[in-house]
Design a protein around this motif. Structure first.
Motif, PDB file in Angstrom:
ATOM      1  N   ALA A 887       0.832  -1.208   0.000  1.00  0.00           N
ATOM      2  CA  ALA A 887       0.000   0.000   0.000  1.00  0.00           C
ATOM      3  C   ALA A 887       0.862   1.252   0.000  1.00  0.00           C
ATOM      4  CB  ALA A 887      -0.928  -0.018   1.216  1.00  0.00           C
ATOM      5  N   HIS A 888       1.916   1.244   0.794  1.00  0.00           N
ATOM      6  CA  HIS A 888       2.845   2.386   0.846  1.00  0.00           C
ATOM      7  C   HIS A 888       3.476   2.609  -0.528  1.00  0.00           C
ATOM      8  CE1 HIS A 888       6.160   4.959   1.906  1.00  0.00           C
ATOM      9  NE2 HIS A 888       5.905   4.893   3.214  1.00  0.00           N
ATOM     10  N   ALA A 889       3.923   1.521  -1.158  1.00  0.00           N
ATOM     11  CA  ALA A 889       4.555   1.647  -2.469  1.00  0.00           C
ATOM     12  C   ALA A 889       3.571   2.141  -3.515  1.00  0.00           C
ATOM     13  CB  ALA A 889       5.135   0.292  -2.890  1.00  0.00           C
ATOM     14  N   ARG A 890       2.336   1.619  -3.447  1.00  0.00           N
ATOM     15  CA  ARG A 890       1.343   2.035  -4.441  1.00  0.00           C
ATOM     16  C   ARG A 890       1.012   3.516  -4.299  1.00  0.00           C
ATOM     17  NH1 ARG A 890      -3.596  -1.698  -5.771  1.00  0.00           N
ATOM     18  NH2 ARG A 890      -1.987  -2.456  -7.189  1.00  0.00           N
ATOM     19  N   GLU A 891       0.924   4.019  -3.099  1.00  0.00           N
ATOM     20  CA  GLU A 891       0.639   5.445  -2.893  1.00  0.00           C
ATOM     21  C   GLU A 891       1.704   6.310  -3.567  1.00  0.00           C
ATOM     22  OE1 GLU A 891       0.151   8.660   0.788  1.00  0.00           O
ATOM     23  OE2 GLU A 891       0.465   6.537   1.203  1.00  0.00           O
ATOM     24  N   THR A 892       2.977   5.928  -3.360  1.00  0.00           N
ATOM     25  CA  THR A 892       4.063   6.674  -3.998  1.00  0.00           C
ATOM     26  C   THR A 892       4.013   6.534  -5.513  1.00  0.00           C
ATOM     27  OG1 THR A 892       5.479   6.370  -2.058  1.00  0.00           O
ATOM     28  CG2 THR A 892       6.566   6.947  -4.126  1.00  0.00           C
ATOM     29  N   ALA A 893       3.798   5.330  -5.994  1.00  0.00           N
ATOM     30  CA  ALA A 893       3.766   5.102  -7.442  1.00  0.00           C
ATOM     31  C   ALA A 893       2.649   5.898  -8.102  1.00  0.00           C
ATOM     32  CB  ALA A 893       3.607   3.613  -7.731  1.00  0.00           C
ATOM     33  N   GLU A 894       1.500   5.969  -7.458  1.00  0.00           N
ATOM     34  CA  GLU A 894       0.388   6.737  -8.015  1.00  0.00           C
ATOM     35  C   GLU A 894       0.702   8.225  -8.016  1.00  0.00           C
ATOM     36  OE1 GLU A 894      -2.867   5.477  -5.618  1.00  0.00           O
ATOM     37  OE2 GLU A 894      -3.359   3.753  -6.909  1.00  0.00           O
ATOM     38  N   ARG A 895       1.336   8.703  -6.952  1.00  0.00           N
ATOM     39  CA  ARG A 895       1.693  10.130  -6.903  1.00  0.00           C
ATOM     40  C   ARG A 895       2.698  10.487  -7.986  1.00  0.00           C
ATOM     41  NH1 ARG A 895       5.855  12.701  -4.481  1.00  0.00           N
ATOM     42  NH2 ARG A 895       6.462  10.877  -3.253  1.00  0.00           N
ATOM     43  N   ALA A 903       2.252  -1.515 -12.357  1.00  0.00           N
ATOM     44  CA  ALA A 903       2.016  -2.830 -12.967  1.00  0.00           C
ATOM     45  C   ALA A 903       2.643  -3.926 -12.130  1.00  0.00           C
ATOM     46  CB  ALA A 903       2.579  -2.843 -14.386  1.00  0.00           C
ATOM     47  N   GLU A 904       3.828  -3.668 -11.623  1.00  0.00           N
ATOM     48  CA  GLU A 904       4.477  -4.649 -10.750  1.00  0.00           C
ATOM     49  C   GLU A 904       3.678  -4.859  -9.478  1.00  0.00           C
ATOM     50  OE1 GLU A 904       8.730  -5.068  -8.343  1.00  0.00           O
ATOM     51  OE2 GLU A 904       8.634  -3.919 -10.201  1.00  0.00           O
ATOM     52  N   LEU A 905       3.134  -3.787  -8.938  1.00  0.00           N
ATOM     53  CA  LEU A 905       2.338  -3.899  -7.719  1.00  0.00           C
ATOM     54  C   LEU A 905       1.023  -4.619  -7.963  1.00  0.00           C
ATOM     55  CD1 LEU A 905       3.036  -0.373  -6.295  1.00  0.00           C
ATOM     56  CD2 LEU A 905       3.421  -2.498  -5.045  1.00  0.00           C
ATOM     57  N   GLY A 906       0.579  -4.677  -9.190  1.00  0.00           N
ATOM     58  CA  GLY A 906      -0.661  -5.366  -9.483  1.00  0.00           C
ATOM     59  C   GLY A 906      -0.615  -6.834  -9.132  1.00  0.00           C
ATOM     60  N   ALA A 907       0.563  -7.394  -9.003  1.00  0.00           N
ATOM     61  CA  ALA A 907       0.700  -8.802  -8.658  1.00  0.00           C
ATOM     62  C   ALA A 907       0.688  -9.023  -7.158  1.00  0.00           C
ATOM     63  CB  ALA A 907       2.008  -9.350  -9.227  1.00  0.00           C
ATOM     64  N   VAL A 908       0.631  -7.937  -6.371  1.00  0.00           N
ATOM     65  CA  VAL A 908       0.693  -8.058  -4.917  1.00  0.00           C
ATOM     66  C   VAL A 908      -0.686  -7.854  -4.342  1.00  0.00           C
ATOM     67  CG1 VAL A 908       1.735  -7.181  -2.817  1.00  0.00           C
ATOM     68  CG2 VAL A 908       3.035  -7.173  -4.938  1.00  0.00           C
ATOM     69  N   PRO A 909      -1.298  -8.841  -3.699  1.00  0.00           N
ATOM     70  CA  PRO A 909      -2.615  -8.659  -3.095  1.00  0.00           C
ATOM     71  C   PRO A 909      -2.559  -7.598  -2.011  1.00  0.00           C
ATOM     72  CG  PRO A 909      -2.010 -10.997  -3.189  1.00  0.00           C
ATOM     73  CD  PRO A 909      -0.781 -10.209  -3.513  1.00  0.00           C
ATOM     74  N   LEU A 910      -3.457  -6.620  -2.103  1.00  0.00           N
ATOM     75  CA  LEU A 910      -3.469  -5.539  -1.121  1.00  0.00           C
ATOM     76  C   LEU A 910      -4.554  -5.706  -0.080  1.00  0.00           C
ATOM     77  CD1 LEU A 910      -2.887  -2.499  -3.495  1.00  0.00           C
ATOM     78  CD2 LEU A 910      -1.216  -3.856  -2.269  1.00  0.00           C
ATOM     79  N   GLY A 911      -5.359  -6.735  -0.219  1.00  0.00           N
ATOM     80  CA  GLY A 911      -6.505  -6.840   0.667  1.00  0.00           C
ATOM     81  C   GLY A 911      -6.313  -7.755   1.846  1.00  0.00           C
ATOM     82  N   ALA A 912      -5.091  -8.218   2.090  1.00  0.00           N
ATOM     83  CA  ALA A 912      -4.881  -9.133   3.217  1.00  0.00           C
ATOM     84  C   ALA A 912      -5.252  -8.452   4.518  1.00  0.00           C
ATOM     85  CB  ALA A 912      -3.434  -9.591   3.253  1.00  0.00           C
ATOM     86  N   GLY A 913      -5.916  -9.200   5.386  1.00  0.00           N
ATOM     87  CA  GLY A 913      -6.318  -8.642   6.664  1.00  0.00           C
ATOM     88  C   GLY A 913      -7.688  -8.025   6.633  1.00  0.00           C
ATOM     89  N   ARG A 914      -8.259  -7.833   5.438  1.00  0.00           N
ATOM     90  CA  ARG A 914      -9.593  -7.260   5.333  1.00  0.00           C
ATOM     91  C   ARG A 914     -10.623  -8.384   5.343  1.00  0.00           C
ATOM     92  NH1 ARG A 914      -8.358  -3.209   0.276  1.00  0.00           N
ATOM     93  NH2 ARG A 914      -6.773  -1.939   1.320  1.00  0.00           N
ATOM     94  N   PRO A 915     -11.877  -8.104   5.691  1.00  0.00           N
ATOM     95  CA  PRO A 915     -12.913  -9.137   5.649  1.00  0.00           C
ATOM     96  C   PRO A 915     -13.026  -9.692   4.241  1.00  0.00           C
ATOM     97  CG  PRO A 915     -13.686  -7.202   6.824  1.00  0.00           C
ATOM     98  CD  PRO A 915     -12.390  -6.821   6.203  1.00  0.00           C
ATOM     99  N   ALA A 916     -13.024 -10.995   4.123  1.00  0.00           N
ATOM    100  CA  ALA A 916     -13.095 -11.637   2.810  1.00  0.00           C
ATOM    101  C   ALA A 916     -14.508 -11.572   2.286  1.00  0.00           C
ATOM    102  CB  ALA A 916     -12.651 -13.094   2.913  1.00  0.00           C
ATOM    103  N   THR A 917     -14.647 -11.305   1.010  1.00  0.00           N
ATOM    104  CA  THR A 917     -15.965 -11.312   0.387  1.00  0.00           C
ATOM    105  C   THR A 917     -16.324 -12.742   0.017  1.00  0.00           C
ATOM    106  OG1 THR A 917     -14.965 -10.944  -1.762  1.00  0.00           O
ATOM    107  CG2 THR A 917     -15.627  -9.000  -0.545  1.00  0.00           C
TER     108      THR A 917
END
Length: 989
Positions: A887-895, A903-917
């Motif tokens: 998440a930290h890396a994606r924030e910087t990359a988006e800025r 694109a590299e971050l797209g392979a990293v699941p960002l939802g770990a720890g959140r309620p699963a759907t």
């Protein structure tokens, strides 16, 4: 300037109203400057003349100056000399008061800077260009009291570089009083490489500066111009309008040149102008042709001294020229051609012998000081008259004058002209060596050190060194030492192999061991050369000796320079705090002394210390201040001023201010030498690569790559960026070849044995990252990739070891790249599943890489390191930690707009720890998707297990579940279904 003798302005009512509004004649002025552009003859001068008349009627003070086409006779700040000269003629007391308050104005006053200054007048001291700029700004402010000031500079397409710099300074400095500047220039004169072209673009981006373009007149308006010039039959008038094509000057000239009843019209404007000249009587033609040799304008006094006729004849000739609208009186003491094309036509109509005779007459009048003039004017006329002796002396004097007011470009032009003249057959004897040294110094200050080196080395090769026995004359010895000093100084500014140390050592051997200013300068040069060679003890010894001697003989700049070397040595001795204190003292003293050269260097060195220790925001502050200090004195590309501007851009890139990078790397408005353009383009290339702008990146790489062999910074920055540029689009082989080329180039450029230099760690880390991506795309194991990766990592380790051994350990950035290289090698081993590291080792290495780049403050590389740490954390079974870093890396990359990193971050699941759907029973889990991606790459269960840090048995269970959920019979079919359904993401580590 008045318009009383002119008819009504035609077809420009809208433009005049707009211009009057902009300068505040019809309300509050919304602009502090207006730049009026138009083709030759489009009516710029007529429009401004009407504006000036209205301003004077409104009670506003008006100051007008002109730029003149001097060719090689460049005179810095010419239009401002004219402005203050008019003030001196009309209000000498007021100018005297201004000069008393701002002494630098004395350098711009005709009587103080020209050849005709009284013999008993004290020579004005040389001043820094910044002093001139500040003085002009303050003088205009004071002249605006109480009713405002309208300053007009015409024909800016002929402006010298110093005038352009001064105008840029005025545009960026606010006035507290009502001061408005109006400029005019011929847009059709601005070819692609014209120095004004980028300046106008730069000025247009400054708030308060407005551009106004004068387009063609309508046919109706042009018809009025024709009839006002001379009544014509309608048919003839229409023909003239068609031929004039919207240009009022052409229309007027066509109308005035047409004799009644004569239906034949000249084929082009030049022919028209010559017809106008041919109608003059012989005396008038002779006077006009003589005036053309002076340029656009000529004073009555100078013209009278040249034409050699009695006053009555001269006055009759001038009256005929004025009545025929060939010449127009200006300010009652001079004449100007009604249009520049008239000047050209008249001059081109002269026979070669006539030109030479007339130029000789001008040179004689100026040389005898019969009339006011400048060294630049004298040089121009003497060159055209083939009077080599006079031309050489005047060119040198013009160069000295340009240097005294901070015009290094103009100074270099004049010195080089003098050298060229001295090489002609029949030229007088002269101090070629000493003049070469002066030209080299000016070239270095103008940002052209390579040209300076060529100049000096050619001269050293042409002249034998002074003999040791018998001792040579002092003049010969001094000239030779000056050449060696010039070579040593220029060598410090380039990366090409030049023996600056040898030059400094030879100068020290030759100069007598006596307390002289020359020996102080030689000692200081030897200290510099020793520092650059890594001979720090010698550098300290020579710097102390130079400082002591410079104090004794009164050379404050050498004192400051030697003190800076000693301060920088504190950093080499691992005491950055002491180095900052010492350099801070030098900067404070330079401020007190008004020594902008020493101040620029001190600020640059302070910024560099902050850069080395990893305090990038502080480094950028000092770099920006150093660059601004250099720019304020017209030394944009001088030593340290250039480096400060470049490293300010680089720190902006590293700290993640990529918008500033886009602004600050656009140096085209300043028209730098091509190599300097490539330096800034190399930083822009890093931004383009980081954003995935492949088209822009390819363009910038093509611009920078030809300069690799001349400048290491260009090679390091552009090659590092190009590794990512090529690798991100899958051309890893191209990236490897490019890295190899860069290593060879830098090894030769820096004479680095075994390719060991600090940038190797950066190249290795970047290329290792691309090898891991290639391994993912290729699938399966790759011993070749791993062998190449091991070689790259070894090169980085050798760089680190050599730096420690030599006593110059890598700075914060270099250490970060070494740490990153180690992490990338482990990642490659993990990716290819050959001797993969333990999970703790892999995670630990990437945590160190993140910490190193975070400490440095490198936003992009810190984010990229976090993205890769997130990948290995996820594989090591720490999804929550992985999600936080991703998440930290994606924030910087988006800025930053870093698309490849996103694109590299797209392979990293960002939802770990959140309620699963809730998903369908056939949905794949995140771990199953990772396993499926590796199955699709052709990995075996064992390889997948080693990469994901799970047992082979667990992989087998996952594969069985995947086949069941997808309804596939085997691994190949599962991969095909996954591709078809879009279940695969870019899952490289």
């Amino acid at each position: 300037m008045t318009s009383g003798s002119l008819g009504p302005i035609v077809g420009r009512d809208d433009e005049l109203a707009r211009l009057a509004e902009l300068v505040g004649l019809t309300g509050d002025p919304p602009a502090r400057a207006v730049v009026v552009a138009g083709d030759a003859g489009m009516g710029k001068t007529r429009l401004v003349t009407e504006l000036v008349a209205r301003a004077e009627e409104a009670g506003r003070l008006v100051a007008v100056g002109h730029c003149t086409e001097f060719g090689d006779g460049v005179l810095p700040f010419l239009p401002f000399t004219e402005i203050f000269g008019r003030l001196d003629a009309g209000a000498p007391a007021r100018l005297g008061a201004l000069t008393a308050d701002h002494p630098a104005l004395a350098r711009l006053q005709p009587g103080r800077r020209g050849l005709a200054a009284p013999d008993d007048a004290p020579a004005p001291a040389g001043v820094e260009r910044g002093d001139v700029f500040e003085a002009v700004h303050a003088a205009l402010e004071e002249l605006a009291d109480p009713n405002g000031l309208l300053a007009v500079v015409e024909d800016l397409h002929w402006a010298d570089a110093s005038t352009r710099d001064l105008l840029g300074f005025l545009f960026t400095r606010a006035f507290t009083r009502d001061v408005t500047v109006v400029l005019t220039y011929r847009s059709d004169d601005l070819h692609r490489r014209h120095p004004l072209r980028p300046r106008v673009a730069e000025w247009s981006r400054i708030p308060g500066v407005t551009r106004m373009a004068l387009g063609p007149l309508s046919d109706a308006a042009l018809g009025e111009v024709v009839q006002a010039a001379r009544p014509q039959p309608d048919r003839v008038a229409r023909e003239i309008v068609v031929r004039a094509d919207g240009n009022p000057f052409f229309a007027e000239e066509l109308a005035l040149s047409r004799a009644p009843g004569d239906r034949a019209l000249p084929a082009n404007v030049v022919d028209l102008l010559l017809v106008r000249l041919d109608r003059l009587d012989p005396d008038a033609r002779a006077v006009v042709r003589a005036a053309a040799c002076a340029g656009r304008r000529v004073t009555h006094e100078l013209l009278a001294a040249v034409v050699g006729v009695d006053d009555a004849t001269l006055e009759r000739a001038l009256r005929a020229a004025v009545d025929s609208n060939v010449l127009v009186p200006v300010e009652g003491t001079a004449y100007a051609f009604r249009h520049a094309l008239l000047t050209t036509a008249a001059y081109d109509d002269l026979l070669p012998g006539e030109r030479r005779r007339l130029h000789a007459a001008y040179a004689s009048a100026l040389r005898r000081r019969a009339v006011p003039g400048t060294a630049a004017e004298l040089a121009r006329h003497a060159v055209a008259a083939q009077d080599l002796g006079t031309a050489v002396a005047a060119s040198i004097e013009a160069g000295d004058e340009a240097s005294s007011v901070g015009g290094p470009d103009e100074a270099a032009t004049h010195y080089l002209m003098a050298l060229e003249l001295l090489g002609r057959p029949g030229a007088p004897a002269g101090d070629v060596a000493g003049l070469t040294a002066k030209a080299a110094d000016a070239l270095v200050a103008a940002g052209r050190p390579h040209r300076a080196i060529d100049l000096v080395t050619d001269q050293l090769a042409a002249d034998p060194p002074p003999p040791a026995d018998p001792p040579p004359p002092a003049e010969l010895l001094t000239a030779w030492v000056e050449l060696l000093l010039a070579l040593a100084a220029a060598a410090r500014e380039v990366d090409i192999p030049v023996d600056g140390y040898g030059a400094a050592a030879e100068a020290l051997r030759l100069v007598p061991d006596e307390p002289t200013p020359l020996r102080a300068r030689v000692l200081n040069a030897h200290a510099h050369a020793s520092f650059d060679r890594g001979r720090h003890d010698d550098a300290a010894r020579f710097a102390r000796e130079a400082r002591s001697l410079a104090v004794a003989v009164g050379l404050p700049r050498v004192v400051a320079d030697a003190a800076m070397i000693l301060g920088r040595l504190q950093l080499r001795w691992d005491d950055p705090d002491a180095s900052l204190v010492a350099l801070g003292d030098v900067a404070a003293q330079a401020r007190a002394d008004g020594d902008t050269v020493a101040l620029t260097r001190a600020l640059h060195h302070i910024g560099s210390i902050h850069f080395v220790v990893g305090a990038l925001p502080r480094a950028r502050e000092y770099y920006l201040e150093a660059a601004a200090t250099a720019a304020a004195t017209g030394r944009h590309w001088s030593p340290y001023g250039l480096d400060a501007r470049l490293f300010a851009c680089l720190t902006a890139y590293m700290t993640g201010d990529w918008d500033a990078v886009a602004r600050e790397t656009d140096v085209a408005p300043l028209a730098p030498p091509p190599l300097i353009e490539a330096m800034f383009a190399s930083v822009a290339l890093a931004r383009a690569a980081g954003r995935g702008d492949t088209e822009e990146g390819d363009r910038l790489l093509a611009r920078t790559r030809p300069w690799w062999h001349q400048d290491g910074v260009v090679c390091v920055q552009s090659a590092g960026a190009a590794i990512d540029l090529l690798g991100d689009r899958g051309d890893v082989d191209g990236a490897v070849r490019l890295q190899d080329e860069a290593v060879r180039t830098l090894s030769e450029l820096w004479q680095a044995e075994d390719g060991v230099f600090s940038a190797r760690a950066r190249f290795s880390a970047l290329l290792l990252g691309q090898l891991s991506a290639q391994a993912v795309r290729a699938g399966g194991t790759s011993a070749d990739l791993l062998r190449l990766g091991a070689d790259l990592a070894a090169a980085a380790e050798r760089t680190d070891e050599e730096a420690r051994r030599s006593g110059n350990p890598l700075g914060a950035e270099g250490r970060a790249w070494v740490v990153r290289t180690r992490a990338e090698l482990l990642r490659l081993q993990w990716t290819v599943a050959l001797d993969p590291p333990a999970p703790s080792a892999l995670v630990g290495a990437w945590e160190e890489a993140v910490a190193a780049f975070d400490a440095l403050g490198h936003a992009f590389e810190g984010a990229r390191s976090r993205a890769r740490l997130a990948r290995v954390l996820r594989a090591a079974g720490r999804p929550d930690d992985a999600a936080a870093h991703a998440a930290h890396a994606r924030e910087t990359a988006e800025r930053l707009g870093a698309r490849p990193l996103l694109a590299e971050l797209g392979a990293v699941p960002l939802g770990a720890g959140r309620p699963a759907t809730r998903e369908p029973a056939t949905a794949l889990t995140p771990r199953e998707r990772e396993v499926l991606a590796l199955v699709a790459e052709g990995r075996s269960n064992g390889q997948i297990g080693r990469q994901l840090f799970i047992s082979t048995k667990t992989v087998s269970v996952h594969v069985s579940n995947i086949l069941a959920k997808l309804g596939a019979e085997g691994r190949t079919e599962a991969a095909a279904i996954a591709h078809r359904r879009g279940l695969l993401s870019r899952a490289h580590p």
